[in-house]
Design a protein around this motif. Structure first.
Motif, PDB file in Angstrom:
ATOM      1  N   PHE A 265       0.843   0.070 -10.660  1.00  0.00           N
ATOM      2  CA  PHE A 265       1.981  -0.202 -10.748  1.00  0.00           C
ATOM      3  C   PHE A 265       2.657  -0.877 -12.161  1.00  0.00           C
ATOM      4  O   PHE A 265       1.486  -1.438 -12.798  1.00  0.00           O
ATOM      5  CB  PHE A 265       3.020  -0.730 -10.463  1.00  0.00           C
ATOM      6  N   GLN A 269       7.956  -2.996 -12.962  1.00  0.00           N
ATOM      7  CA  GLN A 269       8.361  -2.234 -11.166  1.00  0.00           C
ATOM      8  C   GLN A 269       7.469  -3.345 -10.347  1.00  0.00           C
ATOM      9  O   GLN A 269       7.824  -4.061  -9.223  1.00  0.00           O
ATOM     10  CB  GLN A 269       7.401  -1.552 -10.854  1.00  0.00           C
ATOM     11  N   ALA A 319      -1.805   6.003  -0.721  1.00  0.00           N
ATOM     12  CA  ALA A 319      -0.236   6.656  -1.256  1.00  0.00           C
ATOM     13  C   ALA A 319       0.591   5.468  -1.295  1.00  0.00           C
ATOM     14  O   ALA A 319       1.910   5.659  -0.337  1.00  0.00           O
ATOM     15  CB  ALA A 319      -0.070   7.880  -1.096  1.00  0.00           C
ATOM     16  N   SER A 321       4.082   3.933  -1.942  1.00  0.00           N
ATOM     17  CA  SER A 321       4.927   3.729  -3.489  1.00  0.00           C
ATOM     18  C   SER A 321       5.455   2.484  -3.770  1.00  0.00           C
ATOM     19  O   SER A 321       5.327   1.521  -3.046  1.00  0.00           O
ATOM     20  CB  SER A 321       5.740   5.259  -2.858  1.00  0.00           C
ATOM     21  N   PRO A 322       6.452   2.411  -4.721  1.00  0.00           N
ATOM     22  CA  PRO A 322       7.495   1.574  -4.762  1.00  0.00           C
ATOM     23  C   PRO A 322       7.796   1.044  -3.485  1.00  0.00           C
ATOM     24  O   PRO A 322       8.605  -0.345  -3.060  1.00  0.00           O
ATOM     25  CB  PRO A 322       8.356   1.682  -5.864  1.00  0.00           C
TER      26      PRO A 322
END
Length: 418
Positions: A265, A269, A319, A321-322
């Motif tokens: 990240f 973020q 995986a 993700s944000p």
């Protein structure tokens, strides 16, 4: 018999006057030893490192120093609270903590002096920890005890939300030394007046024209003696449970930025994702407190602690993700916000008020030990492996074990009075 100087009727549990006490406790929690150093060290560390050449490891060791001192000092502070009252302890400790925090502005490049300042800060500020505030809040409330504790404990979330941008602004405009002095003034110029005006122990402020203060004190000081508590199996069940819980809830917090950094990240973020933590702490306190008033506390602990357990596991996703990362951080904050409300509630329900301060102080020593150990263990695992997966999954397991242990506490006992 001695009569009260107050003309109003004696308060009883859940008296509306208790909400003013909750406000004062919230302010005291927000401006005490627990949140201010923890939330400002990350802002000050780059400045101190640049000026004195100290490593970040050396700077962060100050938190470990503080935790070690609190382990020893918090039981003694609890005894002082039981002996002299929470309000006098708070009114002495708040200004001394503020002055000792301001002394960091006198740092001259000596790590020995720097650590000594943290030792003094922990000793003088130990009276601003949760035992002081929760003892009085639990006196004032029965039916709404969980919600009252949740509101009072929101102080740490408020500090986490406000203090970082304030500190950043002060550092940018006036330098880090001025920032330290201004932040250190807050417990003195804000905390002391609010506590002096609004923070009242029920036994000391309660009496009616037909009822002596001594009777009021008998009402609020029911519970076990220290000797009885030490022999009670539930004490040791709670101690074991909170070792696991405190370790797992504290360990990821100072490592969050680096955990997310290892998952590729960007810095913007990371800032957006971690901003959710402070607000979720407040949510954990309020929702957890509301639930504690309505259901058996160990069962609520099992439900709520499942959230940070899942959050730790989510951070190990391949995986990530944000969105998933944000949900994981919210889950961690939600559980962290619930921890101290749960502790205060369990102590008041299972062991009572008679020696609440000393009992809470002993449990705070347990939390300080586990909380001081957790971030170090996570950092060590990362240094050795270069990844947090094993640490996070171990933390998830610790939360489950701690929550399950609390189920062995059994039903709330009927506590006898003096």
């Amino acid at each position: 018999m001695r009569q009260s100087d107050f003309s109003r009727p004696a308060p009883r549990p859940d008296d509306p006057r208790g909400w003013a006490v909750v406000v004062a406790a919230m302010v005291g929690v927000a401006l005490g030893l627990s949140p201010i150093p923890f939330y400002t060290i990350g802002m000050l560390a780059p400045q101190l490192s640049a000026e004195f050449g100290w490593s970040f490891a050396a700077l962060m060791a100050s938190i470990t120093v503080q935790s070690g001192v609190v382990m020893v000092a918090s039981p003694l502070a609890g005894i002082a609270i039981d002996r002299f009252g929470a309000r006098p302890v708070a009114l002495v400790s708040l200004p001394l903590f503020g002055l000792s925090f301001m002394s960091l502005a006198l740092s001259n490049g000596s790590l020995t002096l720097y650590y000594a300042q943290w030792v003094i800060m922990a000793v003088l500020g130990v009276g601003t920890l949760s035992a002081t505030w929760t003892r009085v809040v639990t006196q004032w409330f029965d039916k709404w005890r969980g919600m009252a504790l949740g509101l009072a404990s929101c102080g740490t979330g408020i500090t986490g939300f406000i203090i970082k941008p304030l500190c950043a602004h002060l550092i940018e405009t006036h330098g880090w030394r001025t920032a330290v002095v201004v932040v250190g003034c807050l417990p003195i110029v804000v905390g002391v007046p609010v506590v002096a005006l609004l923070f009242r122990e029920m036994a000391r402020g309660a009496a009616a024209s037909d009822k002596p203060v001594e009777v009021a004190e008998e009402v609020v000081q029911s519970g076990l003696t220290l000797a009885e508590t030490a022999r009670d199996r539930r004490l040791w069940i709670m101690a074991g449970a909170f070792l696991f819980i405190a370790f797992a809830l504290t360990a990821p917090t100072p490592n969050l930025e680096n955990i997310l950094k290892t998952r590729a990240f960007t810095l913007p973020q990371i800032g957006e994702i971690t901003a959710a933590f402070g607000l979720s702490v407040i949510a954990g306190r309020l929702i957890g407190g509301w639930l504690l008033d309505r259901f058996w506390a160990p069962l609520i602990a099992l439900v709520i602690l499942a959230f940070p357990a899942i959050g730790c596991w989510l951070l190990t996703s391949l995986a990530l993700s944000p969105l998933i990362a944000t949900l994981a951080v919210i889950s961690l904050g939600f559980g962290a916000g619930f921890e101290f409300d749960l502790l205060a509630y369990l102590i008041s329900r299972f062991f009572g008020q008679r020696h609440y301060g000393a009992i809470y102080g002993c449990f705070y020593a347990v939390i300080a030990f586990a909380g001081g150990l957790g971030p170090v263990v996570f950092g060590y695992v990362f240094d050795r492996i270069g990844d947090y997966t094993i640490a996070l999954r171990s933390g998830s397991a610790c939360l489950v074990v701690g929550a399950v242990l609390l189920l062995a506490m059994g039903a709330y006992p009927k506590l006898s009075e003096k």
